[in-house]
Write an enzyme that holds these catalytic residues in place. Sequence first.
Site, short mmCIF file in Angstrom:
data_model
loop_
_atom_site.label_atom_id
_atom_site.label_comp_id
_atom_site.label_asym_id
_atom_site.label_seq_id
_atom_site.Cartn_x
_atom_site.Cartn_y
_atom_site.Cartn_z
N SER A 1 0.85 -1.20 0.00
CA SER A 1 0.00 0.00 0.00
C SER A 1 0.88 1.24 0.00
O SER A 1 1.98 1.23 0.58
CB SER A 1 -0.86 0.00 1.26
N TYR B 1 -1.11 -0.27 10.29
CA TYR B 1 -1.26 -0.75 8.91
C TYR B 1 -0.08 -0.29 8.06
O TYR B 1 0.54 -1.08 7.34
CB TYR B 1 -2.58 -0.22 8.34
P1 NAP Z 1 -10.92 -6.83 1.95
O1 NAP Z 1 -12.05 -6.75 1.02
O2 NAP Z 1 -11.09 -6.44 3.37
O3 NAP Z 1 -10.30 -8.30 1.84
C1 NAP Z 1 -9.29 -8.73 2.70
C2 NAP Z 1 -9.13 -10.21 2.51
O4 NAP Z 1 -8.07 -10.65 3.36
C3 NAP Z 1 -10.39 -11.00 2.89
O5 NAP Z 1 -10.56 -12.06 2.01
C4 NAP Z 1 -10.04 -11.49 4.28
O6 NAP Z 1 -10.73 -12.67 4.67
C5 NAP Z 1 -8.56 -11.78 4.06
N1 NAP Z 1 -7.85 -12.05 5.30
C6 NAP Z 1 -7.74 -11.27 6.40
N2 NAP Z 1 -7.04 -11.92 7.34
C7 NAP Z 1 -6.69 -13.13 6.83
C8 NAP Z 1 -5.97 -14.24 7.31
N3 NAP Z 1 -5.46 -14.28 8.55
N4 NAP Z 1 -5.80 -15.31 6.48
C9 NAP Z 1 -6.32 -15.31 5.24
N5 NAP Z 1 -7.04 -14.30 4.74
C10 NAP Z 1 -7.21 -13.21 5.53
O7 NAP Z 1 -9.71 -5.91 1.47
P2 NAP Z 1 -9.09 -5.61 0.03
O8 NAP Z 1 -9.29 -4.17 -0.22
O9 NAP Z 1 -9.52 -6.60 -0.99
O10 NAP Z 1 -7.55 -5.80 0.38
C11 NAP Z 1 -6.72 -6.75 -0.24
C12 NAP Z 1 -5.28 -6.29 -0.09
O11 NAP Z 1 -5.12 -5.02 -0.73
C13 NAP Z 1 -4.87 -6.08 1.37
O12 NAP Z 1 -3.56 -6.55 1.57
C14 NAP Z 1 -4.90 -4.58 1.53
O13 NAP Z 1 -4.03 -4.12 2.53
C15 NAP Z 1 -4.47 -4.13 0.14
N6 NAP Z 1 -4.85 -2.75 -0.19
C16 NAP Z 1 -6.16 -2.39 -0.28
C17 NAP Z 1 -6.49 -1.07 -0.58
C18 NAP Z 1 -7.92 -0.61 -0.71
O14 NAP Z 1 -8.13 0.60 -0.93
N7 NAP Z 1 -8.91 -1.49 -0.64
C19 NAP Z 1 -5.47 -0.12 -0.79
C20 NAP Z 1 -4.13 -0.52 -0.67
C21 NAP Z 1 -3.84 -1.83 -0.39
P3 NAP Z 1 -12.13 -12.61 5.51
O15 NAP Z 1 -13.21 -12.39 4.50
O16 NAP Z 1 -12.18 -13.94 6.17
O17 NAP Z 1 -12.02 -11.46 6.47
#
Ligand code: NAP
Length: 241
Positions: free
Chosen positions: A149, A165
């Site tokens: 990120s 984070y």
């Molecule tokens: P999200 O919709 O909250 O999805 C997060 C995923 O991670 C979910 O499938 C969650 O599973 C899973 N997870 C959390 N803890 C876990 C564990 N211990 N073992 C296995 N899976 C786990 O978020 P997202 O936006 O798609 O984020 C995906 C990645 O992109 C993350 O690394 C995040 O930091 C990065 N990111 C996102 C953004 C943004 O704006 N959205 C920006 C920069 C970076 P559950 O459904 O079981 O909770």
Amino acid sequence: MSLAGDSVNQGERRTALVTGANRGIGYEACRQLGRRGMRVVLTSRDEAEGRRAAEHLRNQGLDVLYQILDVSSSASVEACARQLQQQDVAIDVLVNNAGVYVAEPILDATESAFLETLQVNLLGAWRMCRIFVPDMVARGYGRVVNVSSGMGQMTVRGEPSGGAYGISKASLNALTRELANLVQGDIKINSMCPGWVATRMGGSGAPRTPEQAVGTLVWLSSLPMDGPQGGFFRDRKSIPW
Ligand code: NAP
């Protein structure tokens, strides 16, 4: 439906494993990697949700396996690797996507929230690399994409720090560098920032769709041999650490 014309794999068919893929960016990554001709191992810590997601993608004609996986547990990571080995599935592409977001300023964060953030965002990726990268090295091919990120950037003024984070993502970037310097052969390990994306983590007001967000991830997952190593990218462009 034939997706062969959309393939990014010119040679051998590759298998990609994506963590945290039951929803959000991880799910979309599975969809787009699958559409480009890869076999995908969709993983999630919630089995019912993950199996449902995998089924959706199979119904779209994609080659998707399912595996339960909690990246915060070494036992779970090892069990996942064992089960894949028993099915003779080797992982060519590892997408460390699973993440959690703790929003509090760092002095207000509880110890358990800080620990959980590091457990998933940093150590989760390390556990996966520790198990899967040596096998990539032994087979002479591998692509690792660490979903980081901009909040982990340490050299850009004006970025919010992101508390625990941001620290976890800066550490994840350090892991990318450490591993990239360590591996030999056609193994590429890179970090990327998907931008601000409308997922459960990003919220509904975010300007990017998951589909827009995974372009760089897909590119890094299928880099040619002379592609970048140990970099940090957004929109396929190098960004400062
Ligand atoms: P999200 O919709 O909250 O999805 C997060 C995923 O991670 C979910 O499938 C969650 O599973 C899973 N997870 C959390 N803890 C876990 C564990 N211990 N073992 C296995 N899976 C786990 O978020 P997202 O936006 O798609 O984020 C995906 C990645 O992109 C993350 O690394 C995040 O930091 C990065 N990111 C996102 C953004 C943004 O704006 N959205 C920006 C920069 C970076 P559950 O459904 O079981 O909770």
